[in-house]
Design a protein around this motif. Sequence first.
Motif, PDB file in Angstrom:
ATOM      1  N   ASN A   1      18.037   8.635   3.449  1.00 19.53           N
ATOM      2  CA  ASN A   1      17.929   7.375   2.699  1.00 19.53           C
ATOM      3  C   ASN A   1      17.023   6.340   3.378  1.00 19.53           C
ATOM      4  OD1 ASN A   1      21.309   8.043   2.154  1.00 19.53           O
ATOM      5  ND2 ASN A   1      19.816   8.130   0.517  1.00 19.53           N
ATOM      6  N   LEU A   2      15.798   6.753   3.657  1.00 18.85           N
ATOM      7  CA  LEU A   2      14.841   5.866   4.317  1.00 18.85           C
ATOM      8  C   LEU A   2      14.132   4.966   3.313  1.00 18.85           C
ATOM      9  CD1 LEU A   2      13.151   5.044   6.861  1.00 18.85           C
ATOM     10  CD2 LEU A   2      11.527   6.814   6.162  1.00 18.85           C
ATOM     11  N   ASP A   3      14.075   3.682   3.640  1.00 20.90           N
ATOM     12  CA  ASP A   3      13.263   2.721   2.906  1.00 20.90           C
ATOM     13  C   ASP A   3      12.230   2.148   3.875  1.00 20.90           C
ATOM     14  OD1 ASP A   3      14.612   2.739   0.341  1.00 20.90           O
ATOM     15  OD2 ASP A   3      16.258   1.676   1.329  1.00 20.90           O
ATOM     16  N   LEU A   4      10.974   2.139   3.465  1.00 14.21           N
ATOM     17  CA  LEU A   4       9.912   1.616   4.327  1.00 14.21           C
ATOM     18  C   LEU A   4       8.766   1.110   3.464  1.00 14.21           C
ATOM     19  CD1 LEU A   4       8.621   1.266   7.172  1.00 14.21           C
ATOM     20  CD2 LEU A   4       7.703   3.581   6.926  1.00 14.21           C
ATOM     21  N   LYS A   5       8.311  -0.083   3.773  1.00 11.17           N
ATOM     22  CA  LYS A   5       7.202  -0.673   3.021  1.00 11.17           C
ATOM     23  C   LYS A   5       6.118  -1.097   3.994  1.00 11.17           C
ATOM     24  CE  LYS A   5       6.220  -4.263  -0.444  1.00 11.17           C
ATOM     25  NZ  LYS A   5       6.808  -5.373  -1.233  1.00 11.17           N
ATOM     26  N   ILE A   6       4.879  -0.677   3.726  1.00  8.02           N
ATOM     27  CA  ILE A   6       3.741  -1.073   4.554  1.00  8.02           C
ATOM     28  C   ILE A   6       2.730  -1.783   3.664  1.00  8.02           C
ATOM     29  CG2 ILE A   6       1.923  -0.312   6.108  1.00  8.02           C
ATOM     30  CD1 ILE A   6       3.559   2.148   6.754  1.00  8.02           C
ATOM     31  N   ASP A   7       2.534  -3.050   3.914  1.00 14.65           N
ATOM     32  CA  ASP A   7       1.599  -3.838   3.114  1.00 14.65           C
ATOM     33  C   ASP A   7       0.165  -3.600   3.554  1.00 14.65           C
ATOM     34  OD1 ASP A   7       3.587  -5.068   1.563  1.00 14.65           O
ATOM     35  OD2 ASP A   7       3.943  -6.588   3.097  1.00 14.65           O
ATOM     36  N   GLU A   8      -0.770  -3.968   2.698  1.00  9.14           N
ATOM     37  CA  GLU A   8      -2.193  -3.862   3.008  1.00  9.14           C
ATOM     38  C   GLU A   8      -2.520  -4.675   4.252  1.00  9.14           C
ATOM     39  OE1 GLU A   8      -5.701  -3.773  -0.071  1.00  9.14           O
ATOM     40  OE2 GLU A   8      -5.369  -5.853   0.528  1.00  9.14           O
ATOM     41  N   GLY A   9      -3.262  -4.051   5.169  1.00  9.30           N
ATOM     42  CA  GLY A   9      -3.685  -4.751   6.372  1.00  9.30           C
ATOM     43  C   GLY A   9      -2.659  -4.791   7.492  1.00  9.30           C
ATOM     44  N   LYS A  10      -1.524  -4.112   7.303  1.00  7.68           N
ATOM     45  CA  LYS A  10      -0.445  -4.167   8.291  1.00  7.68           C
ATOM     46  C   LYS A  10      -0.338  -2.880   9.099  1.00  7.68           C
ATOM     47  CE  LYS A  10       1.018  -8.269   7.082  1.00  7.68           C
ATOM     48  NZ  LYS A  10       0.901  -9.419   7.991  1.00  7.68           N
ATOM     49  N   LYS A  11       0.174  -3.017  10.321  1.00  9.95           N
ATOM     50  CA  LYS A  11       0.492  -1.862  11.154  1.00  9.95           C
ATOM     51  C   LYS A  11       1.999  -1.810  11.350  1.00  9.95           C
ATOM     52  CE  LYS A  11      -3.714  -2.237  14.029  1.00  9.95           C
ATOM     53  NZ  LYS A  11      -4.067  -3.644  13.709  1.00  9.95           N
TER      54      LYS A  11
ATOM     55  N   MET B   1       0.824  -1.207   0.000  1.00  5.76           N
ATOM     56  CA  MET B   1       0.000   0.000   0.000  1.00  5.76           C
ATOM     57  C   MET B   1       0.858   1.256   0.000  1.00  5.76           C
ATOM     58  SD  MET B   1      -3.138   1.043   2.511  1.00  5.76           S
ATOM     59  CE  MET B   1      -4.224  -0.150   1.747  1.00  5.76           C
ATOM     60  N   LEU B   2       1.903   1.271   0.834  1.00 13.98           N
ATOM     61  CA  LEU B   2       2.821   2.417   0.886  1.00 13.98           C
ATOM     62  C   LEU B   2       4.244   1.907   0.729  1.00 13.98           C
ATOM     63  CD1 LEU B   2       2.812   5.581   1.526  1.00 13.98           C
ATOM     64  CD2 LEU B   2       3.705   4.896   3.760  1.00 13.98           C
ATOM     65  N   GLU B   3       4.976   2.525  -0.184  1.00 13.30           N
ATOM     66  CA  GLU B   3       6.374   2.138  -0.384  1.00 13.30           C
ATOM     67  C   GLU B   3       7.248   3.387  -0.480  1.00 13.30           C
ATOM     68  OE1 GLU B   3       9.134  -0.940  -2.959  1.00 13.30           O
ATOM     69  OE2 GLU B   3       7.023  -0.654  -3.501  1.00 13.30           O
ATOM     70  N   ILE B   4       8.120   3.546   0.498  1.00 15.91           N
ATOM     71  CA  ILE B   4       9.050   4.666   0.544  1.00 15.91           C
ATOM     72  C   ILE B   4      10.424   4.155   0.145  1.00 15.91           C
ATOM     73  CG2 ILE B   4      10.120   6.413   2.026  1.00 15.91           C
ATOM     74  CD1 ILE B   4       7.623   6.278   3.797  1.00 15.91           C
ATOM     75  N   SER B   5      11.029   4.815  -0.837  1.00 14.07           N
ATOM     76  CA  SER B   5      12.316   4.354  -1.352  1.00 14.07           C
ATOM     77  C   SER B   5      13.348   5.470  -1.314  1.00 14.07           C
ATOM     78  CB  SER B   5      12.173   3.838  -2.788  1.00 14.07           C
ATOM     79  OG  SER B   5      11.226   2.793  -2.866  1.00 14.07           O
ATOM     80  N   ASN B   6      14.463   5.210  -0.639  1.00 15.65           N
ATOM     81  CA  ASN B   6      15.630   6.094  -0.660  1.00 15.65           C
ATOM     82  C   ASN B   6      15.269   7.551  -0.359  1.00 15.65           C
ATOM     83  OD1 ASN B   6      18.455   6.384  -1.023  1.00 15.65           O
ATOM     84  ND2 ASN B   6      18.138   7.192  -3.082  1.00 15.65           N
TER      85      ASN B   6
ATOM     86  N   LEU C   1     -15.053   8.026  10.623  1.00 16.77           N
ATOM     87  CA  LEU C   1     -16.017   8.530   9.643  1.00 16.77           C
ATOM     88  C   LEU C   1     -15.473   8.473   8.219  1.00 16.77           C
ATOM     89  CD1 LEU C   1     -17.639  11.686  11.306  1.00 16.77           C
ATOM     90  CD2 LEU C   1     -18.877   9.748  10.350  1.00 16.77           C
ATOM     91  N   LEU C   2     -14.216   8.861   8.054  1.00 16.61           N
ATOM     92  CA  LEU C   2     -13.633   8.962   6.714  1.00 16.61           C
ATOM     93  C   LEU C   2     -13.217   7.608   6.142  1.00 16.61           C
ATOM     94  CD1 LEU C   2     -11.464  12.175   7.211  1.00 16.61           C
ATOM     95  CD2 LEU C   2     -13.579  11.980   5.900  1.00 16.61           C
ATOM     96  N   LYS C   3     -12.897   6.659   7.033  1.00 15.43           N
ATOM     97  CA  LYS C   3     -12.536   5.293   6.625  1.00 15.43           C
ATOM     98  C   LYS C   3     -11.421   5.282   5.565  1.00 15.43           C
ATOM     99  CE  LYS C   3     -17.332   3.818   7.335  1.00 15.43           C
ATOM    100  NZ  LYS C   3     -17.898   5.171   7.551  1.00 15.43           N
ATOM    101  N   PRO C   4     -10.270   5.891   5.857  1.00 12.60           N
ATOM    102  CA  PRO C   4      -9.188   5.936   4.880  1.00 12.60           C
ATOM    103  C   PRO C   4      -8.526   4.572   4.690  1.00 12.60           C
ATOM    104  CG  PRO C   4      -8.418   6.740   6.982  1.00 12.60           C
ATOM    105  CD  PRO C   4      -9.889   6.503   7.145  1.00 12.60           C
ATOM    106  N   LYS C   5      -7.731   4.471   3.633  1.00 13.71           N
ATOM    107  CA  LYS C   5      -6.975   3.232   3.396  1.00 13.71           C
ATOM    108  C   LYS C   5      -5.698   3.194   4.235  1.00 13.71           C
ATOM    109  CE  LYS C   5      -8.513   2.830  -1.427  1.00 13.71           C
ATOM    110  NZ  LYS C   5      -8.057   2.855  -2.838  1.00 13.71           N
ATOM    111  N   LEU C   6      -5.086   4.361   4.408  1.00 16.67           N
ATOM    112  CA  LEU C   6      -3.851   4.457   5.192  1.00 16.67           C
ATOM    113  C   LEU C   6      -4.018   5.529   6.259  1.00 16.67           C
ATOM    114  CD1 LEU C   6      -0.775   3.829   5.658  1.00 16.67           C
ATOM    115  CD2 LEU C   6      -0.315   5.730   4.091  1.00 16.67           C
ATOM    116  N   CYS C   7      -3.766   5.164   7.499  1.00 14.71           N
ATOM    117  CA  CYS C   7      -3.836   6.118   8.606  1.00 14.71           C
ATOM    118  C   CYS C   7      -2.446   6.312   9.191  1.00 14.71           C
ATOM    119  CB  CYS C   7      -4.793   5.608   9.675  1.00 14.71           C
ATOM    120  SG  CYS C   7      -4.808   6.633  11.162  1.00 14.71           S
ATOM    121  N   VAL C   8      -2.030   7.571   9.304  1.00 16.55           N
ATOM    122  CA  VAL C   8      -0.772   7.916   9.948  1.00 16.55           C
ATOM    123  C   VAL C   8      -1.110   8.557  11.294  1.00 16.55           C
ATOM    124  CG1 VAL C   8       1.366   9.239   9.787  1.00 16.55           C
ATOM    125  CG2 VAL C   8       0.326   8.300   7.709  1.00 16.55           C
TER     126      VAL C   8
END
Length: 212
Positions: free
Chosen positions: A19-29, A1-6, A161-168
């Motif tokens: 140089n941050l790399d971070l990957k968050i898959d669907e359904g994951k915290k 769902m979210l992929e941060i590269s370099n 209420l908003l039911k987003p796909k990704l919550c930060v």
Amino acid sequence: MLEISNLSVSVENKLIINNLDLKIDEGKKVAVMGPNGSGKSTLSNVISGKPGYDIKEGSIKFEDTDILKINPEERAALGIFMAFQYPVEIPGIANSSFLRTAINSIRKKNSTEPVNTRIFLEEINQIASKLGLDKSFLSRDMNAGFSGGEKKKNEILQLLLLKPKLCVLDEIDSGLDIDSLKVISKGISEYSNKKNSMLIITHYQRLLDHII
């Protein structure tokens, strides 16, 4: 769902994220912890599109869309939501009016009909009741005169209420008493499912102890 590269980000010529790399898959915290000044809030602000940050290099893709090229409103319409550490007060705008406008703005961006007023009121009252918020809370000015706990509960009300796909969540647990923390944790757990994802930024283990 979210992929941060370099990803490298600076503020006023000071490198904050390197140089941050971070990957968050669907359904994951994913939880990010660390001391002040380590770049946690910078990361959340860059994801949500807050101005004032110099992106040196790298990319942030949300469902294969490069969100660094689009504005905060478009990111929100895609399904990105940020709960603030210090929610903004908006005197003169009723809480319920603000929330209905937020929903309809996203619906308009996605070419969807405005929310039915009766259905909206039923849902917002139901969620407020679950969070232990008095009905008068909805007619008060947005965050104006709210306690710290009420402001944070209001962020969770928006989330549900908003039911987003990704919550930060940017340190939403800071300054909360244990009762407010439990209410907010319950709301977060209720939001979470296999189709949405979450980035939890915190200083404290106690929030993670309450979230399923």
